[in-house]
Design a protein around this motif. Structure first.
Motif, short mmCIF file in Angstrom:
data_model
loop_
_atom_site.label_atom_id
_atom_site.label_comp_id
_atom_site.label_asym_id
_atom_site.label_seq_id
_atom_site.Cartn_x
_atom_site.Cartn_y
_atom_site.Cartn_z
N ARG A 214 9.92 -5.62 -19.86
CA ARG A 214 9.55 -5.38 -21.26
C ARG A 214 10.54 -4.44 -21.92
O ARG A 214 10.78 -4.53 -23.12
N ARG B 136 12.57 -11.87 -21.87
CA ARG B 136 11.31 -12.34 -22.45
C ARG B 136 11.33 -12.14 -23.97
O ARG B 136 12.07 -11.32 -24.51
N ASP B 137 10.46 -12.87 -24.67
CA ASP B 137 10.48 -12.89 -26.13
C ASP B 137 10.14 -11.53 -26.74
O ASP B 137 10.63 -11.19 -27.82
N ASP B 138 9.29 -10.75 -26.06
CA ASP B 138 8.85 -9.48 -26.63
C ASP B 138 9.61 -8.28 -26.06
O ASP B 138 9.16 -7.15 -26.14
#
Length: 259
Positions: free
Chosen positions: A49, A72-74
């Motif tokens: 993250r 990851r997208d976030d």
């Protein structure tokens, strides 16, 4: 949506409070191709993250380029931009002063995340413990926050693989030197070793060429640029007029004992 983190102050938990801390992972990405990462590195990068990486101001950074399409997208990114690279001489006291302050700021941010329970992946070209900037974070983080290191394939390993010949045989002694060394030191070390790797060539190509010639090994010297990358190029030192500033390694292969 990929976010970019702002620097933050280190969190200090109240006395007696139990805090679940995260881990700061120094992850070796290898020489430049994402499929040369370890399975562990791939897993950590894809699941992170919080991702941090070094870069020169105004550039995306090689470590970040290697993981393009893997995050990851976030993900929340924390680019650590060097305040100085070659603008000030290494011998100038201002060089260490500026870098020390820079690393202190990086530590504040990373430690705040870890003490807040977040894991952080620090992207490292090659191997984190081999001439990399992560080492300066690692030593400063001892006793501050949990740190783990994932080794990676070194850039020099990618270079000698690209050359198509073994770097050492039998009892060969391998020497790794920096092109930033004084010319006399380069001559001595080039002359006295069996196999050689020279890193950090950049603006020192002319000096390195003279040192290799003085050591009598010009015909055995090869330049590998962008090892394991799409732009990979292997040429004899005697045929090279220029070299890429950042991703060039000189090789002299050992010729030692073999069956």
């Amino acid at each position: 949506m990929i976010g970019v983190a702002e620097p933050s102050a280190t969190l200090v938990p109240p006395p007696g409070q139990v805090v679940v801390t995260g881990t700061i992972h120094g992850v070796g990405l290898g020489p430049g191709a994402c499929d040369l990462m370890s399975v562990r590195a791939d897993r950590l990068v894809r699941g992170a993250r919080h991702v941090a990486y070094f870069r020169k101001a105004g550039r995306p950074g090689q470590a970040r380029r290697i993981v393009e399409g893997m995050l990851r997208d976030d993900v929340i990114e924390y680019p650590m931009e060097y305040p100085v690279t070659t603008e000030i001489a290494l011998s100038d006291p201002r060089y260490n002063d500026r870098l020390s302050g820079f690393y202190a700021g990086c530590i504040d941010h990373l430690a705040a995340l870890a003490l807040g329970g977040e894991d952080v992946v620090v992207l490292c070209e090659g191997d984190p413990f081999f001439y990399g900037s992560f080492m300066h974070l690692y030593t400063r983080l001892q006793g501050v926050a949990p740190v783990a290191v994932v080794p990676g394939i070194t850039g020099m390993s990618g270079a000698w693989t690209a050359s198509g010949a073994p770097i050492t045989w039998g009892d060969d002694v391998l020497t790794v030197v920096m092109g930033t060394l004084p010319e006399a030191d380069l001559v001595r070390r080039i002359r006295d070793t069996d196999a050689l790797v020279v890193m950090k060539i950049g603006r020192h190509l002319a000096k390195l060429r003279r040192a290799v010639a003085a050591a009598g090994r010009e015909e055995a010297a090869w330049l590998v640029e962008y090892a394991a990358m799409a732009e990979q190029r292997v040429t004899r030192l005697c045929e090279a007029d220029a070299v890429t500033p950042y991703f060039a390694i000189l090789l002299i292969h050992g010729q030692g004992r073999r069956p």
